[in-house]
Write an enzyme that holds these catalytic residues in place. Sequence first.
Site, PDB file in Angstrom:
ATOM      1  N   SER A   1     -41.103  -9.908  31.664  1.00  0.00           N
ATOM      2  CA  SER A   1     -41.190 -11.357  31.804  1.00  0.00           C
ATOM      3  C   SER A   1     -39.907 -12.062  31.338  1.00  0.00           C
ATOM      4  O   SER A   1     -38.859 -11.924  31.953  1.00  0.00           O
ATOM      5  CB  SER A   1     -42.422 -11.850  31.041  1.00  0.00           C
TER       6      SER A   1
ATOM      7  N   ASP B   1     -26.848 -10.271  36.753  1.00  0.00           N
ATOM      8  CA  ASP B   1     -26.468 -10.839  38.054  1.00  0.00           C
ATOM      9  C   ASP B   1     -25.209 -11.693  37.977  1.00  0.00           C
ATOM     10  O   ASP B   1     -24.499 -11.849  38.978  1.00  0.00           O
ATOM     11  CB  ASP B   1     -27.624 -11.660  38.624  1.00  0.00           C
TER      12      ASP B   1
ATOM     13  N   LYS C   1     -42.277  -7.646  35.578  1.00  0.00           N
ATOM     14  CA  LYS C   1     -43.214  -8.776  35.649  1.00  0.00           C
ATOM     15  C   LYS C   1     -42.437 -10.022  36.078  1.00  0.00           C
ATOM     16  O   LYS C   1     -41.693 -10.603  35.297  1.00  0.00           O
ATOM     17  CB  LYS C   1     -43.887  -9.029  34.299  1.00  0.00           C
TER      18      LYS C   1
END
Length: 541
Positions: free
Chosen positions: A301, A312, A326
């Site tokens: 999460s 990224d 998740k």
Amino acid sequence: MTQKRNSRFMPMMMALCVVIGILIGTFYANHFSGNRLSIINSSSNKLNNLLHIIDDQYVDTVNVNDLVEKAMPQILAELDPHSVYISAKDVQTANDDLRGSFSGVGIEFTIRQDTLHVQQVINNGPAERAGVIAGDKIITVDDKPFTGKKLTNEEAMHRLKGPKDTKVKLGILRYGEHKLRHIVVTRGEIPTKSVTASYMLDDHTGYIRIKNFGENTYPELLIGLAKLSQENFQSLCIDLRGNTGGYLQSAVQIANEFLPKNRLIVYTQGRKSPRQEYRSDGRGSYQQIPLVVLIDESSASASEILAGAIQDNDRGTIIGRRSFGKGLVQQPIAFGDQSMIRLTIARYYSPSGRCIQKPYTAGSNKDYEEDILARYEHGEFFSQDSIKHEGKEYHTKNGRPVYGGGGITPDLFIAEDTTDVTSYYKQASLSGQIIMFAYSYTDENRQKLSQLTTVDEMATYLKHQNIVEKFVSYADKNGLRRRNLMIQRSHKLLERYIISRIIYNMMKEEAWIEYLNSDDPAITETLRVMREGKAFPKPEK
């Protein structure tokens, strides 16, 4: 005459208008909303009618409220694995960790032989101020017995927690004493920290462990970074292993500290939730510091939001094993009886556009719940080549390939080492025998152990106490049969686990983490990356 005729037909005309209005309304509802509202209404009426029929006509007396409590989780389970129902009695517990505090006496405890033992006392908390010390046994609460088979963690927390400024009378048996001493504790706010360690790994690299993402995680992180700044840290390791998540906003605030201005951190989107982007504002104080983030299969999460944002944006190196996966966003919705649901309303996406959520089948959670075990059996914990990328390929800011559909894959993989794990070690660990022995040993040697002030001092001392043999004798008396060959093979693991638990009992959680990190392969790899100046990922060739 005409006026009388008009007044006579007026009620009939009004009735006709009402009927026409109803027909037009029904036509538009059926044709322009696809019968959706009527379907929902008829279904909910059907459920209500069923409950009324059961209550009215069923052969035996039925508690309809209990029936509803049992049905709620089943209904939500048909949606996805993370939409859940939380009963009124469990809401407080579910929220305490993330809220950052709760009202109680301020102790950590363990239950052994049907008795509550005080394992640690929170610094400057209500219990410490009243005179409770580690090692005390709580025998009575408010003059009522507090021992026996019925004593559970839930019962203990229920009796010890309570509204702020209320009093609770504890009957305590202290080590070496035979008479109860009574201590009145005034309950107060007890902080629950989510940043559980902040210290230097070496002369240059700072380390921060985040246990979860709660209301106070960001300010706690800033305090940890300020502490490291006083020790002139030049690179940073953030440990998210075992962090199952929490508040999205906390993860966004932390990512913002390390990213240049206007970098996408995460975005969320759902059927009724328009795309919402979270971007960095350029005010972060640590935008240039070399950064490593540690993750494992339990990182989920909000942990994945932070790790995904760093990966990224090519802002740091991710080390460890593939995270949980998740990528669903839950919204808490409360009911009048104080119960609540956490309903999935959106998915979150990392800056490259990938959704981290691993596959699931609505209404069938068995495979989802056993996914970690399946990864283990497939060999993913031991070889990076065993990781299955089921999602689409995406690319980081520098063009490196990353994948959606099942967690964050680390840049540098750390295999789990099970070389010296034996069935004896597994039994000793899973049965709780090591924890029970460590507490008994701590209790019997507390005076001597309290003289050892650093982690290294205590670890060195314990290694010279033949601690494994003492544990083996203790365990043998308590039903875990001695297995000499297995003990010899797992000796280092047994010693490490036992010493770590004694350190945990005697010192703060940070000391326990520091000891476990001293020979952790992920920490070793982190320091190598920092030494070689490889924390910032290079562009894909």
